[in-house]
Design a protein around this motif. Sequence first.
Motif, PDB file in Angstrom:
ATOM      1  N   LYS A  90       0.867  -1.267  -0.008  1.00  0.00           N
ATOM      2  CA  LYS A  90      -0.040   0.285  -0.085  1.00  0.00           C
ATOM      3  C   LYS A  90       0.793   1.130  -0.041  1.00  0.00           C
ATOM      4  O   LYS A  90       0.759   2.167  -0.586  1.00  0.00           O
ATOM      5  CB  LYS A  90      -0.965  -0.051   1.080  1.00  0.00           C
ATOM      6  N   GLU A  91       2.054   1.084   0.676  1.00  0.00           N
ATOM      7  CA  GLU A  91       2.585   2.461   0.981  1.00  0.00           C
ATOM      8  C   GLU A  91       3.810   2.600  -0.229  1.00  0.00           C
ATOM      9  O   GLU A  91       4.292   3.869  -0.706  1.00  0.00           O
ATOM     10  CB  GLU A  91       3.659   2.505   2.148  1.00  0.00           C
ATOM     11  N   ILE A  92       4.202   1.458  -0.930  1.00  0.00           N
ATOM     12  CA  ILE A  92       5.521   1.719  -1.632  1.00  0.00           C
ATOM     13  C   ILE A  92       4.995   0.912  -3.000  1.00  0.00           C
ATOM     14  O   ILE A  92       5.412   1.619  -4.099  1.00  0.00           O
ATOM     15  CB  ILE A  92       6.581   0.504  -1.248  1.00  0.00           C
ATOM     16  N   GLY A  93       4.015   0.156  -3.365  1.00  0.00           N
ATOM     17  CA  GLY A  93       3.568  -0.313  -4.590  1.00  0.00           C
ATOM     18  C   GLY A  93       4.211  -1.766  -4.857  1.00  0.00           C
ATOM     19  O   GLY A  93       4.846  -2.566  -4.173  1.00  0.00           O
ATOM     20  N   ASP A  94       4.011  -2.010  -6.072  1.00  0.00           N
ATOM     21  CA  ASP A  94       4.399  -3.273  -6.679  1.00  0.00           C
ATOM     22  C   ASP A  94       5.761  -3.582  -6.576  1.00  0.00           C
ATOM     23  O   ASP A  94       6.091  -5.006  -6.408  1.00  0.00           O
ATOM     24  CB  ASP A  94       3.897  -3.597  -7.951  1.00  0.00           C
ATOM     25  N   SER A  95       6.675  -2.449  -6.410  1.00  0.00           N
ATOM     26  CA  SER A  95       8.007  -2.796  -6.746  1.00  0.00           C
ATOM     27  C   SER A  95       8.561  -3.243  -5.054  1.00  0.00           C
ATOM     28  O   SER A  95       9.479  -4.108  -5.137  1.00  0.00           O
ATOM     29  CB  SER A  95       8.799  -1.455  -6.581  1.00  0.00           C
ATOM     30  N   PHE A  96       7.823  -3.052  -4.050  1.00  0.00           N
ATOM     31  CA  PHE A  96       7.991  -3.573  -2.770  1.00  0.00           C
ATOM     32  C   PHE A  96       7.730  -5.310  -2.788  1.00  0.00           C
ATOM     33  O   PHE A  96       8.443  -6.270  -2.549  1.00  0.00           O
ATOM     34  CB  PHE A  96       7.192  -3.184  -1.768  1.00  0.00           C
ATOM     35  N   LEU A  97       6.611  -5.701  -3.557  1.00  0.00           N
ATOM     36  CA  LEU A  97       6.219  -7.262  -3.559  1.00  0.00           C
ATOM     37  C   LEU A  97       7.406  -7.927  -4.223  1.00  0.00           C
ATOM     38  O   LEU A  97       8.084  -9.002  -4.160  1.00  0.00           O
ATOM     39  CB  LEU A  97       5.113  -7.342  -4.267  1.00  0.00           C
ATOM     40  N   GLU A  98       7.914  -7.229  -5.443  1.00  0.00           N
ATOM     41  CA  GLU A  98       9.135  -7.744  -6.154  1.00  0.00           C
ATOM     42  C   GLU A  98      10.149  -7.974  -5.279  1.00  0.00           C
ATOM     43  O   GLU A  98      11.035  -8.942  -5.475  1.00  0.00           O
ATOM     44  CB  GLU A  98       9.225  -6.830  -7.534  1.00  0.00           C
ATOM     45  N   SER A  99      10.661  -7.124  -4.491  1.00  0.00           N
ATOM     46  CA  SER A  99      11.706  -7.341  -3.597  1.00  0.00           C
ATOM     47  C   SER A  99      11.382  -8.309  -2.509  1.00  0.00           C
ATOM     48  O   SER A  99      12.455  -9.174  -2.248  1.00  0.00           O
ATOM     49  CB  SER A  99      11.888  -5.920  -2.847  1.00  0.00           C
ATOM     50  N   VAL A 100      10.269  -8.520  -2.053  1.00  0.00           N
ATOM     51  CA  VAL A 100       9.946  -9.680  -1.149  1.00  0.00           C
ATOM     52  C   VAL A 100      10.241 -10.877  -2.036  1.00  0.00           C
ATOM     53  O   VAL A 100      10.410 -11.924  -1.330  1.00  0.00           O
ATOM     54  CB  VAL A 100       8.542  -9.309  -0.596  1.00  0.00           C
TER      55      VAL A 100
END
Length: 212
Positions: A90-100
């Motif tokens: 929610k705060e960072i976006g899809d790029s965060f999910l890619e990092s996870v």
Amino acid sequence: MSLFLGKIHYWLFNKITWFEGIEEEIQNMLENKGYKVDDWIADIYNKYGEPTEKKPLEDMIDTSNIHGWLQEKITSAESRQAALITKGVKEIGDSFLESVKEIYIEKGKKNADEYLNEGNSIESPAEAFTAVNNFILDGMPCDRVNEIVENSEEHIVWQSTMDIHGQYWNVVGGNVNSFYELRDEWIKAFVENLRVDYKFNKISEDTREISL
């Protein structure tokens, strides 16, 4: 105190702490990228409890309620990670999910190396499936979440009999599909690093396969 504990309790406890290790790596990734997440973490801990202390199981567990204590740790760990990932998206976006996702993939590779370095060998898809389940957290053993539907020398196919994880993601307003996608990445990296001739395949939403 350890007289009250069996191998299955240590096995499950190790799966919980493995899952919490991923949570810790996600937090470290956020901090290394310069995100100010102290308030996020404090809020999540306040709502769902803190990670398990780094102590031997026998020094912490309530032996008068072993099952309840372990279930509480599972609920806490799953809720925290669901909340952390949902907040990050929610705060960072899809790029965060890619990092996870990268964390899950690297964790899978590392866990496979560790498993082999401990002297374990994989001689069949069924043994690879057993190895996977020595890591992934799917509730309590009595929940019997995964059911084997095919098992041969060439492949093993299993089916999830229930969605045991959605409850944690629903509470935090997240999407449990993110959890399954991340875990599939871990399983794929783990299995295919155990043996290069093995493949992991998602057949459907609730059915998966390890094959030659």
